[in-house]
Design a protein around this motif. Structure first.
Motif, PDB file in Angstrom:
ATOM      1  N   ALA A 199     -24.774  61.775 -96.203  1.00 24.58           N
ATOM      2  CA  ALA A 199     -23.734  62.451 -96.986  1.00 24.58           C
ATOM      3  C   ALA A 199     -22.998  63.482 -96.133  1.00 24.58           C
ATOM      4  N   ILE A 200     -23.754  64.238 -95.328  1.00 21.85           N
ATOM      5  CA  ILE A 200     -23.114  65.216 -94.443  1.00 21.85           C
ATOM      6  C   ILE A 200     -22.219  64.509 -93.433  1.00 21.85           C
TER       7      ILE A 200
ATOM      8  N   ILE B 152     -15.514  61.499 -84.785  1.00 23.51           N
ATOM      9  CA  ILE B 152     -16.784  60.755 -84.740  1.00 23.51           C
ATOM     10  C   ILE B 152     -17.784  61.466 -83.840  1.00 23.51           C
ATOM     11  N   LEU B 153     -17.299  61.928 -82.674  1.00 21.69           N
ATOM     12  CA  LEU B 153     -18.204  62.589 -81.721  1.00 21.69           C
ATOM     13  C   LEU B 153     -18.809  63.853 -82.332  1.00 21.69           C
ATOM     14  N   ILE B 154     -17.983  64.673 -82.983  1.00 26.42           N
ATOM     15  CA  ILE B 154     -18.488  65.922 -83.585  1.00 26.42           C
ATOM     16  C   ILE B 154     -19.455  65.608 -84.722  1.00 26.42           C
ATOM     17  N   THR B 155     -19.163  64.572 -85.500  1.00 27.37           N
ATOM     18  CA  THR B 155     -20.074  64.191 -86.594  1.00 27.37           C
ATOM     19  C   THR B 155     -21.427  63.757 -86.044  1.00 27.37           C
ATOM     20  N   LEU B 156     -21.417  63.029 -84.933  1.00 28.04           N
ATOM     21  CA  LEU B 156     -22.684  62.623 -84.320  1.00 28.04           C
ATOM     22  C   LEU B 156     -23.453  63.832 -83.777  1.00 28.04           C
TER      23      LEU B 156
ATOM     24  N   ALA C 120     -28.005  58.119 -89.105  1.00 31.48           N
ATOM     25  CA  ALA C 120     -27.650  58.395 -90.498  1.00 31.48           C
ATOM     26  C   ALA C 120     -26.249  58.993 -90.588  1.00 31.48           C
ATOM     27  N   ALA C 121     -25.917  59.893 -89.654  1.00 34.63           N
ATOM     28  CA  ALA C 121     -24.562  60.456 -89.622  1.00 34.63           C
ATOM     29  C   ALA C 121     -23.537  59.360 -89.335  1.00 34.63           C
ATOM     30  N   LEU C 122     -23.889  58.448 -88.425  1.00 34.38           N
ATOM     31  CA  LEU C 122     -22.995  57.317 -88.127  1.00 34.38           C
ATOM     32  C   LEU C 122     -22.825  56.431 -89.359  1.00 34.38           C
ATOM     33  N   ALA C 123     -23.911  56.235 -90.108  1.00 29.59           N
ATOM     34  CA  ALA C 123     -23.814  55.454 -91.339  1.00 29.59           C
ATOM     35  C   ALA C 123     -22.884  56.144 -92.338  1.00 29.59           C
ATOM     36  N   GLY C 124     -22.911  57.476 -92.352  1.00 28.87           N
ATOM     37  CA  GLY C 124     -21.980  58.211 -93.210  1.00 28.87           C
ATOM     38  C   GLY C 124     -20.531  57.973 -92.817  1.00 28.87           C
ATOM     39  N   ILE C 125     -20.287  57.891 -91.516  1.00 30.55           N
ATOM     40  CA  ILE C 125     -18.926  57.592 -91.039  1.00 30.55           C
ATOM     41  C   ILE C 125     -18.503  56.198 -91.503  1.00 30.55           C
ATOM     42  N   VAL C 126     -19.412  55.228 -91.347  1.00 31.27           N
ATOM     43  CA  VAL C 126     -19.099  53.851 -91.756  1.00 31.27           C
ATOM     44  C   VAL C 126     -18.833  53.784 -93.260  1.00 31.27           C
ATOM     45  N   LEU C 127     -19.699  54.433 -94.037  1.00 28.62           N
ATOM     46  CA  LEU C 127     -19.512  54.409 -95.486  1.00 28.62           C
ATOM     47  C   LEU C 127     -18.210  55.105 -95.878  1.00 28.62           C
ATOM     48  N   GLY C 128     -17.919  56.228 -95.214  1.00 31.34           N
ATOM     49  CA  GLY C 128     -16.653  56.915 -95.484  1.00 31.34           C
ATOM     50  C   GLY C 128     -15.454  56.052 -95.158  1.00 31.34           C
ATOM     51  N   SER C 129     -15.576  55.259 -94.080  1.00 32.17           N
ATOM     52  CA  SER C 129     -14.484  54.356 -93.709  1.00 32.17           C
ATOM     53  C   SER C 129     -14.273  53.276 -94.767  1.00 32.17           C
ATOM     54  N   VAL C 130     -15.368  52.852 -95.398  1.00 33.72           N
ATOM     55  CA  VAL C 130     -15.263  51.789 -96.403  1.00 33.72           C
ATOM     56  C   VAL C 130     -14.640  52.301 -97.698  1.00 33.72           C
ATOM     57  N   ILE C 131     -15.133  53.450 -98.182  1.00 35.25           N
ATOM     58  CA  ILE C 131     -14.688  53.931 -99.495  1.00 35.25           C
ATOM     59  C   ILE C 131     -13.530  54.931 -99.412  1.00 35.25           C
TER      60      ILE C 131
END
Length: 338
Positions: free
Chosen positions: A95-96, A114-118, A240-251
């Motif tokens: 979620a974060i 993406i880099l900062i999120t990771l 998990a943070a990368l998964a958040g990026i992917v999910l954010g990209s989808v929705i």
């Protein structure tokens, strides 16, 4: 010398039955260890009967796309569980990751966002790692606490509201494709392959198995037990943070409370595939089997229009069956060794 004498003097009629019994035991163990592969085959046949178009490329790509975020987390969870650990905070980190990426999309290009999120994921994983390896807090308690902490901070920051993603290509992981499949699917494939290589072909991977099998023996053997264990939590949080990026990209938004069932699902995928909860055993290909089983089940449920509650009941039953199979296999193995 003595071993040679023993072999020469042992009656062949005594050796042959023992060899045959050991071969039968090994065959049973191998069949049991591949149990979830048979489960996947049965599920696919069932899905084809219910939906003759199940194997159509479009449906398979849709199946993988929907399960890419939780599959990415399961890759990291495989490292933690093989190392004998546990992480209940991955949903909060996801979620974060989604909220951070959506927020940063209004400030900078996609690459730096993406880099900062990771990096944020790295820091969150480091908190878990320090609590578990330095403060000696039980992994279950530590990650349960940080899950509540991370989730609460995200809800406070967003005021419990989704954060919209800026326009301009920030959804490229779900929107762009290569050879007909979204980049998120290729990302999952690359991570599974990289995880397989790291676990099965590197010194680092052998260390992960060693600390999961016997932590004290690994320490006495000179392995950097603390660093190895800490690395699994940091790696999983980054994924998990990368998964958040992917999910954010989808929705198209960062949802602060979207990932309620992700933690259970990611653990379930690893267990369903056949990796032992007790640590020291497992493989990345088993996690891939778990991802495919999980995705196929969800796809079948969608075909049958099952409600969410029914899906959760079925998932619980499948996890119990997987754990029972793991316990049975271990019991048979110990019986064979006794």
């Amino acid at each position: 010398m003595s071993a040679t004498i023993d072999r020469d003097t042992t009656p062949e009629s005594t050796v042959t039955p023992k060899v045959t019994a050991n071969r039968r035991l090994n065959l049973r163990e191998r069949a049991a260890s591949l149990g979830m592969v048979w489960v996947l085959i049965i599920l696919v046949i069932t899905a084809i009967i219910l939906n003759p178009r199940f194997l159509n490329p479009g449906n398979l790509i849709n199946l993988l796309t929907q399960n890419a975020p939780v599959g990415i987390i399961a890759v990291g969870m495989t490292f933690i569980i093989i190392a004998g650990g546990f992480d209940l905070s991955v949903a909060a980190v996801l979620a974060i990751g989604g909220v951070s990426y959506a927020t940063l999309s209004h400030m900078m290009p996609a690459g730096p966002a993406i880099l900062i999120t990771l990096v944020i994921g790295f820091l969150l994983g480091l908190i878990n790692a320090l609590l578990i390896t330095k403060a000696k807090v039980n992994a279950f308690i530590a990650t349960l606490a940080t899950a509540s902490l991370f989730s609460g901070l995200t809800l406070l920051y967003t005021n419990s509201k989704p954060v919209s993603m800026a326009p301009g290509g920030y959804d490229f992981l779900s929107d762009a494709d290569f050879l007909g499949a979204p980049l998120s699917v290729w990302l999952l494939a690359v991570l599974v392959a990289a995880g397989w290589f790291a676990l099965s072909k590197t010194v680092y991977g052998r260390g992960i198995y060693a600390i999961g099998g016997n932590n004290e023996a690994a320490r006495l053997a000179g392995l950097p037990v603390t660093s190895l264990r800490a690395s699994t939590y940091v790696l999983t949080a980054m994924l998990a943070a990368l998964a958040g990026i992917v999910l954010g990209s989808v929705i198209g938004v960062g949802q602060p409370g979207v990932a309620v069932g992700v933690t259970l699902n990611s653990i379930a995928i690893v267990i369903i595939g056949g990796t032992s909860l007790l640590g020291g055993e497992g493989a990345m290909w088993r996690t891939l089997i778990g991802i495919l089983i999980f995705g196929t089940i969800n796809n079948v449920f969608d075909i049958l229009a099952f409600p969410q509650a029914t899906q959760e009941v079925a998932l619980g039953v499948i996890v119990l069956a997987a754990v029972s199979l793991d316990a049975y296999t271990r019991s048979r193995k110990r019986s064979g060794e006794a």
